[in-house]
Design a protein around this motif. Structure first.
Motif, PDB file in Angstrom:
ATOM      1  N   VAL A   1       0.817  -1.210   0.000  1.00 24.59           N
ATOM      2  CA  VAL A   1       0.000   0.000   0.000  1.00 24.59           C
ATOM      3  C   VAL A   1       0.853   1.264   0.000  1.00 24.59           C
ATOM      4  O   VAL A   1       0.463   2.280  -0.552  1.00 24.59           O
ATOM      5  N   GLU A   2       2.042   1.219   0.585  1.00 29.90           N
ATOM      6  CA  GLU A   2       2.930   2.385   0.605  1.00 29.90           C
ATOM      7  C   GLU A   2       4.349   1.932   0.929  1.00 29.90           C
ATOM      8  O   GLU A   2       4.570   0.790   1.344  1.00 29.90           O
ATOM      9  N   PHE A   3       5.301   2.817   0.753  1.00 35.20           N
ATOM     10  CA  PHE A   3       6.699   2.530   1.098  1.00 35.20           C
ATOM     11  C   PHE A   3       7.460   3.836   1.158  1.00 35.20           C
ATOM     12  O   PHE A   3       7.013   4.868   0.627  1.00 35.20           O
ATOM     13  N   ALA A   4       8.613   3.800   1.787  1.00 32.72           N
ATOM     14  CA  ALA A   4       9.489   4.967   1.845  1.00 32.72           C
ATOM     15  C   ALA A   4      10.922   4.498   2.000  1.00 32.72           C
ATOM     16  O   ALA A   4      11.190   3.443   2.585  1.00 32.72           O
ATOM     17  N   LYS A   5      11.828   5.282   1.482  1.00 30.87           N
ATOM     18  CA  LYS A   5      13.248   4.947   1.578  1.00 30.87           C
ATOM     19  C   LYS A   5      13.945   5.965   2.462  1.00 30.87           C
ATOM     20  O   LYS A   5      13.670   7.172   2.392  1.00 30.87           O
ATOM     21  N   THR A   6      14.832   5.478   3.272  1.00 26.27           N
ATOM     22  CA  THR A   6      15.555   6.364   4.190  1.00 26.27           C
ATOM     23  C   THR A   6      16.652   7.123   3.457  1.00 26.27           C
ATOM     24  O   THR A   6      17.017   6.804   2.321  1.00 26.27           O
ATOM     25  N   ASP A   7      17.186   8.104   4.150  1.00 23.66           N
ATOM     26  CA  ASP A   7      18.442   8.716   3.725  1.00 23.66           C
ATOM     27  C   ASP A   7      19.571   7.738   4.050  1.00 23.66           C
ATOM     28  O   ASP A   7      19.338   6.665   4.628  1.00 23.66           O
ATOM     29  N   ILE A   8      20.799   8.096   3.708  1.00 29.00           N
ATOM     30  CA  ILE A   8      21.937   7.283   4.137  1.00 29.00           C
ATOM     31  C   ILE A   8      22.082   7.422   5.655  1.00 29.00           C
ATOM     32  O   ILE A   8      22.213   8.533   6.172  1.00 29.00           O
ATOM     33  N   LEU A   9      21.990   6.293   6.337  1.00 26.05           N
ATOM     34  CA  LEU A   9      22.103   6.287   7.796  1.00 26.05           C
ATOM     35  C   LEU A   9      23.475   5.770   8.199  1.00 26.05           C
ATOM     36  O   LEU A   9      23.905   4.699   7.769  1.00 26.05           O
ATOM     37  N   GLU A  10      24.155   6.541   9.031  1.00 26.43           N
ATOM     38  CA  GLU A  10      25.449   6.118   9.543  1.00 26.43           C
ATOM     39  C   GLU A  10      25.243   5.058  10.626  1.00 26.43           C
ATOM     40  O   GLU A  10      24.120   4.830  11.102  1.00 26.43           O
TER      41      GLU A  10
END
Length: 994
Positions: free
Chosen positions: A507-516
């Motif tokens: 139904v939905e999704f999201a991608k993170t930024d680069i996480l240290e």
């Protein structure tokens, strides 16, 4: 002696002139043939013949004058010298004048549109824009590469590692596909160069062995198909001591496996003539393999070939550390990856475009941490999918009765699996106990590993009764920086025998930024309750959100749940006018439009645990189209305007002088009253030309000062079939863009395509392509995003939005259900339930129009049910315009001569079509232009086309006479002036001699 010398040289000048003419003719011939047959979609010989036929009147006039001049010149042989000279000179002048008239007739009238496409060019891309595109292409591939396997953290590799790169495909990888979605590979970074650029040292002797074996890739196109997977025999390896030399070079092997696909032909589901679709689109024989030992009816093209199997066996026995790169848009059978202890890791990398293989090197070296996710379900056995028996070549037993001829053959395909496509089948079948999931599915939809680890959890949920908003916290718990994808699915309540529902739905999704390392990010993911509604095509004939508990799950892939919440719907919500009203995103409430597409087909049902699986998914028997279905079958020989037109309709106003221009319409609503006044200015000829002459452009309209625009292929790179100066950067293919699961990156790609179009003088982009990976064997899966309509919609909708904001008319294609290439130009009758049409096959398109605001769409070759998609009012009017609120151009797919028997603009313009992608100018395609019904239909089509133009970058184009026409007219004036001077001199000399 002097006289003999002169006699010996008297043929020199004529021979020199003939030679110069021959060279010029050859250069022109090469340019013309390259223009006609060297584009992404080659012009057919039938198109060439049609063009010659259209030019026939002018050629005949010129020919008659030339023949007459020759006859007269011969006839005056015995006349007096002065008379003979006069007549012969007059004949020369007449011939030149006839050629000039014919040239003007052809160039400025008959073939004006074609020549204008060829001669109206651009200065090309700026260096800044091109570099930005190349950088973006590499970034997309870097985020789209999927890490499939990584035993003991074998990847990444140190760049000190020496690599023996095995597999012929390493020297000829797949950069994209063929046909309209192809890309120019001449300047592309090769796979081997990508590895070297990352710092790896390669065994060049091994690579040379492959290029010496074969330097070119077998052709896969519309007219010629060779599915050979080039791979040397073990004897050839041993003859050159390849393995011994490679072992001396290093103990590490990288195996590259490549599969290609393209427009016009699906991949073989049996690697032999037992494949049921064994003819090219143009009717030629398919070559399955020139390696006889690879031909194997028990294998398909997406398995290891016999020679590849031997190579993998040998490599894994000789080398301690083996890595695999799968370079294929189509999901392959990869169970063998787990059969070899020495295969430490594997990555998937689809068509990487011009610079993407740089990213592959960086992923293997660890400079990029892979964050891609699969867009398809990878199963162990592709012959056991729900679609396997109902994909490919099926002919109606009463074909001749349907089409009215032996030559035109009626074909069909049954979408028997209903809504249970891809992961929706496998997840549901596992829940219902039909399959053992782990022995059936190797890599789930949405699957992908990383060089680090992440913790994901739902930390908050807000529910206002209309929308659900999740707070998802993602923490990098590993040792290196990286990105993660939060995938949100829902599991709806299913009531046995009721509305069909899959047990898991993205139904939905999201991608993170680069996480240290140790860093967290909280993502806000929101969706509406109505996004979980199912389409009930049997009882309510509308979208319905049934009562019950809905489990909202946070997943790492379609199968693996890491957290969940439950929301409860207290009562059924029925989205129609009689109950709870339309969905918020619709203009009018959706209701059944495709009952006639259901046909007499048994569809897979979840009832009683998918009890009818064997019956529903069996291959069709001897099928005849019913009389009722034949009544709606679209073909030119069955078209009757009286079936569509009001006999009492009044002829609209044409040719009025209202003083409006297309520039006055910019930004106005489609229903603004000014449009009527503008449309009154159009003549019937202008409207007919605007609609019928639509091959790679929108013609200019003098009466409203509308400029001529340029349309171009293709989904992966802007390219012109007519003008070599229009050439964009080669981006990764759509399947790679989708595998990034990064909406922002998709929009950035659309924006960049828009910028390139603006610099190249292009208004219409034939892309992106939004069809579904119904089968792993679809030849065009590289060009389409995914097996899932939701993922396709988010990624495609963002691409469209980015390009549309740049003023581009995105011809989103192929609308709709063009999910196989086999028989597409036979008017393929595609049978499906309305629920699956809406929930699976129209889902991606829906977002492209609602969210992306596309100004254009390209219809498809196939039929929905028995009605051609380009003449299907349910699709083009009821759903596209009335429900979704679209206004703009609706183009045909290329008006291929093979499909001429059913692709009829006369029926199309009466049912929602507005534009014919004709390669030959469109002459004669619109009939009965003296009838009110035809003119009304043309007027409505012109309104849609001009609305799109008024809201596009065409408003920035100069109008008036093109420069090449000005030069042509100047040349005309010069030639006529010279002829006048010549005529004066001839008459003067004749009088003088008298």
């Amino acid at each position: 002696m002097e006289e003999k010398k002169n006699n010996g040289n008297k043929w020199f000048k004529p021979l020199l002139i003939v030679a110069i003419i021959a060279v010029i003719a050859f250069v022109i011939y090469k340019q013309v043939t390259n223009m006609l047959f060297g584009g992404a979609v080659a012009v057919s010989m039938e198109d060439v013949y049609s063009t010659i036929k259209a030019c026939a009147p002018a050629l005949i006039v010129a020919g008659v004058v030339i023949v007459a001049a020759i006859v007269v010149s011969v006839a005056v042989m015995k006349k007096a010298t002065k008379t003979k000279k006069l007549i012969r000179w007059e004949s020369v002048i007449a011939v030149i004048l006839a050629v000039v008239v014919a040239a003007n007739w052809i160039c400025l009238d008959i073939q004006y549109s074609l020549l204008n496409k060829v001669l109206t060019g651009s200065k090309g891309l700026s260096e800044e824009t091109r570099q930005a595109s190349l950088d973006l292409g590499e970034e997309i591939t870097g985020e789209g590469i999927v890490l499939l396997k990584n035993e003991g953290n074998a990847l990444p590799l140190s760049t000190d590692t020496k690599l023996n790169v095995f597999g012929w495909g390493s020297t000829q990888p797949t950069y994209g596909g063929t046909g309209s979605g192809s890309v120019n590979e001449e300047s592309a970074v090769s796979l081997l160069d990508g590895l070297k650029n990352a710092g790896f040292e390669l065994n060049d002797e091994l690579s040379k062995f492959y290029t010496d074996y074969r330097a070119d890739r077998p052709v896969v196109g519309m007219g010629e198909v060779d599915w050979t997977v080039p791979q040397p025999t073990m004897a050839e390896y041993d003859e050159k001591n390849i393995f011994e030399n490679a072992e001396e070079f290093s103990d590490t092997a990288l195996v590259v496996l490549t599969r290609s696909g393209g427009e016009g032909m699906d991949l073989p589901d049996k690697y032999s003539t037992d494949c049921n679709y064994n003819k090219t689109q143009q009717g030629g024989d398919v070559i399955y393999s020139t390696n006889e030992d690879d031909i194997d009816t028990n294998k398909n093209y997406l398995e290891l070939t016999n020679r590849e199997q031997e190579m993998v066996d040998r490599v894994t026995s000789e080398f301690k550390n083996v890595y695999v790169v799968v370079n294929s848009a189509n999901p392959m059978e990869l169970g063998w990856l787990d059969d070899y202890e020495n295969i430490k890791a594997a990555v998937w990398c689809g068509g990487a475009g011009e610079t993407g293989f740089n990213a592959l090197g960086k992923v293997l070296s660890g400079e990029i941490n892979p964050s891609g996710r699969l867009v398809d379900t990878y199963v162990y056995d592709l012959s056991a999918t729900p679609t396997s028996n109902n994909y490919g070549n099926f002919t109606y037993a009463n074909s001749e009765e349907i089409t009215g001829s032996e030559e035109n053959v009626a074909k069909f395909v049954n979408y028997v699996e209903g809504i249970y496509v891809g992961y929706k089948f496998y997840e549901t079948a596992a829940v219902e106990g039909l399959i053992d999931y782990d022995s059936t599915v190797q890599y789930p939809f949405g699957y992908g590993l990383s060089y680090t680890t992440f913790d994901e959890s739902i930390t908050d949920i807000e529910d206002d009764g209309t929308n659900i908003t999740l707070e998802v916290t993602v923490t990098n718990t590993g040792d290196v920086a990286g990105k993660d994808v939060a995938e949100v699915y829902y599991t709806p309540p299913y009531y046995n025998g009721g509305i069909e529902k899959a047990s898991r739905n993205l139904v939905e999704f999201a991608k993170t930024d680069i996480l240290e390392q140790g860093e967290s990010q909280t993502l806000e993911i929101s969706f509406a309750y109505e996004d979980m509604a199912s389409y009930d095509d049997q009882v309510n004939k509308s979208y319905v959100l049934e009562h019950g508990d809905y489990e909202i799950t946070l997943n790492t892939d379609a199968h693996t749940v890491v957290d969940s919440k439950t929301v409860t719907v207290e009562k059924d919500i029925i989205y129609n006018d009689e109950n709870d009203g339309k969905r918020s995103t619709d203009k009018v409430a959706a209701t059944n439009q495709f009952d006639d597409a259901r046909g007499e087909v048994t569809y897979l049902s979840r009832e009683n645990g998918l009890a009818n699986y064997e019956e529903a998914t069996a291959a069709p028997g001897n099928v005849e189209m019913t009389e009722e279905e034949m009544q709606v079958y679209i073909a030119k020989n069955t078209f009757d305007a009286a079936d569509y037109d009001d006999p009492d309709a009044e002829m609209p106003t044409t040719g009025a002088d209202n003083g409006l221009t297309i520039q006055d319409m910019k930004g106005l609503d489609y229903d603004d009253e000014k449009w009527d006044k503008l449309l009154d200015q159009l003549t019937v000829d202008e409207m007919s030309t605007l609609v019928a002459d639509g091959g790679f452009h929108m013609v200019g309209i003098d009466s409203v000062n509308s400029p001529e625009t340029t349309d171009c292929d293709g989904p992966a790179a802007i390219s012109s079939n007519f003008n070599s100066s229009i050439k964009g950067s080669a981006f990764p293919s759509a399947v790679v863009i989708a595998s990034t699961w990064n909406k922002e990156l998709a929009k950035e790609r659309g924006t960049q395509m828009g910028k390139e179009c603006n610099e190249l003088g292009v208004t219409g982009w034939y892309g992106p392509a939004m069809n579904i990976h119904r089968s792993a064997f679809s030849g065009r899966n590289f060009e389409y995003y995914s097996e899932d309509g939701t993922l396709s919609g988010f990624m495609g909708g963002n691409e469209v939005a980015g390009a549309t904001e740049q003023g581009i008319m995105t011809y989103v294609k192929h609308f709709a259900m063009n999910d196989q290439e086999t028989n597409r130009t036979n008017g393929l009758c595609t049978w499906a339930t309305e629920q699956s049409i809406r929930e699976i096959y129209l889902k991606g398109f829906e977002r492209a129009f609602k969210d992306g605001k596309s100004l254009a769409v390209m219809s498809s070759f196939n039929s929905i049910g028995a009605r051609w998609a380009g003449s299907n009012s349910s699709l083009l009017q009821s759903v596209l315009r009335e429900e979704w609120g679209f206004h703009g151009a609706v183009d045909t797919d290329a008006m291929d001569p093979l499909a001429d028997f059913y692709m009829d603009l006369n029926s199309g313009i009466r049912t929602g079509l507005t534009h014919g992608l004709s390669m030959t100018g469109g002459d004669g395609l619109i009939e009965n232009t003296d009838q009110a019904g035809t003119v009304i239909a043309l007027r409505e089509a012109a309104h849609e086309n001009l609305y799109a133009v008024a809201n596009s970058n065409a408003m920035d184009k100069e109008t008036g006479t093109p420069d090449w026409v000005k030069i042509f007219i100047g040349a005309d004036v010069a030639v006529l002036l010279l002829l006048a001077i010549g005529e004066y001199l001839v008459i003067r000399n004749y009088r003088k001699e008298n």
